[in-house]
Design a protein around this motif. Structure first.
Motif, PDB file in Angstrom:
ATOM      1  N   PHE A 116       0.838  -1.205   0.000  1.00 64.83           N
ATOM      2  CA  PHE A 116       0.000   0.000   0.000  1.00 64.83           C
ATOM      3  C   PHE A 116       0.871   1.253   0.000  1.00 64.83           C
ATOM      4  N   LEU A 117       1.998   1.219   0.697  1.00 60.03           N
ATOM      5  CA  LEU A 117       2.917   2.358   0.662  1.00 60.03           C
ATOM      6  C   LEU A 117       3.495   2.552  -0.744  1.00 60.03           C
ATOM      7  N   THR A 118       3.785   1.459  -1.411  1.00 60.29           N
ATOM      8  CA  THR A 118       4.275   1.544  -2.789  1.00 60.29           C
ATOM      9  C   THR A 118       3.223   2.188  -3.682  1.00 60.29           C
ATOM     10  N   GLY A 119       1.972   1.785  -3.507  1.00 56.53           N
ATOM     11  CA  GLY A 119       0.884   2.385  -4.282  1.00 56.53           C
ATOM     12  C   GLY A 119       0.741   3.867  -4.006  1.00 56.53           C
ATOM     13  N   ALA A 120       0.828   4.245  -2.737  1.00 63.24           N
ATOM     14  CA  ALA A 120       0.719   5.660  -2.385  1.00 63.24           C
ATOM     15  C   ALA A 120       1.876   6.456  -2.972  1.00 63.24           C
ATOM     16  N   ALA A 121       3.087   5.894  -2.934  1.00 64.21           N
ATOM     17  CA  ALA A 121       4.253   6.571  -3.495  1.00 64.21           C
ATOM     18  C   ALA A 121       4.112   6.758  -5.004  1.00 64.21           C
ATOM     19  N   ALA A 122       3.331   5.881  -5.631  1.00 60.31           N
ATOM     20  CA  ALA A 122       3.102   5.980  -7.080  1.00 60.31           C
ATOM     21  C   ALA A 122       1.936   6.905  -7.414  1.00 60.31           C
ATOM     22  N   GLY A 123       1.341   7.521  -6.403  1.00 62.78           N
ATOM     23  CA  GLY A 123       0.262   8.474  -6.652  1.00 62.78           C
ATOM     24  C   GLY A 123      -1.132   7.881  -6.592  1.00 62.78           C
ATOM     25  N   LEU A 124      -1.282   6.688  -6.017  1.00 58.57           N
ATOM     26  CA  LEU A 124      -2.583   6.026  -5.978  1.00 58.57           C
ATOM     27  C   LEU A 124      -3.321   6.222  -4.650  1.00 58.57           C
ATOM     28  N   GLY A 125      -2.789   7.022  -3.767  1.00 55.81           N
ATOM     29  CA  GLY A 125      -3.323   7.155  -2.415  1.00 55.81           C
ATOM     30  C   GLY A 125      -4.779   7.543  -2.307  1.00 55.81           C
ATOM     31  N   ARG A 126      -5.271   8.329  -3.232  1.00 55.83           N
ATOM     32  CA  ARG A 126      -6.672   8.765  -3.171  1.00 55.83           C
ATOM     33  C   ARG A 126      -7.618   7.865  -3.952  1.00 55.83           C
TER      34      ARG A 126
END
Length: 123
Positions: A51-61
């Motif tokens: 999930f942190l990888t996803g957020a770092a890729a701009g997917l957090g929202r």
């Protein structure tokens, strides 16, 4: 969770129902409480990293189901597939196969990775 999230993944629908960033918060709480009790939660720790990888890729929202995009990028596959039309017989539906069969014209080279970073995503 599986029955709820997989249809969104298959339909490439990441309309936020539960934001990926919320899972980071929740998993952080879980890991903190587990650490306080000296209780191992290795799957939660591994999930947090994805999930942190996803957020770092701009997917957090995006919806938390968007974490599948991390796996798509790493495995160089696409999970989403168009829904079959109700007018088509079941044998006409698209069934992707990974890895490509040897008779496939693209069997010698892997498919390009799906884009993980989408410039339209605002983090």
């Amino acid at each position: 969770m599986f029955e709820n999230r997989v249809p969104h993944m298959l339909n490439d629908d990441y309309t936020p129902r539960g934001a990926l960033n919320n899972f980071i918060k929740d998993l952080g709480i879980i890991l903190g409480e587990a650490q306080a009790m000296a209780f191992p939660v290795p799957l939660a720790a591994a999930a947090l990293q994805q999930f942190l990888t996803g957020a770092a890729a701009g997917l957090g929202r995006e919806d938390d189901a968007a974490v599948v995009k991390v796996y798509e990028c790493l495995a160089r596959v696409t999970v989403s597939t168009p829904l079959p039309s109700p007018s088509l017989p079941p044998s006409s539906t698209h069934q992707p196969s990974y890895p490509p069969s040897s008779s496939s014209p693209h069997a010698s080279s892997p498919p390009p990775p799906p884009p993980l970073l989408d410039p339209s995503i605002q983090s």
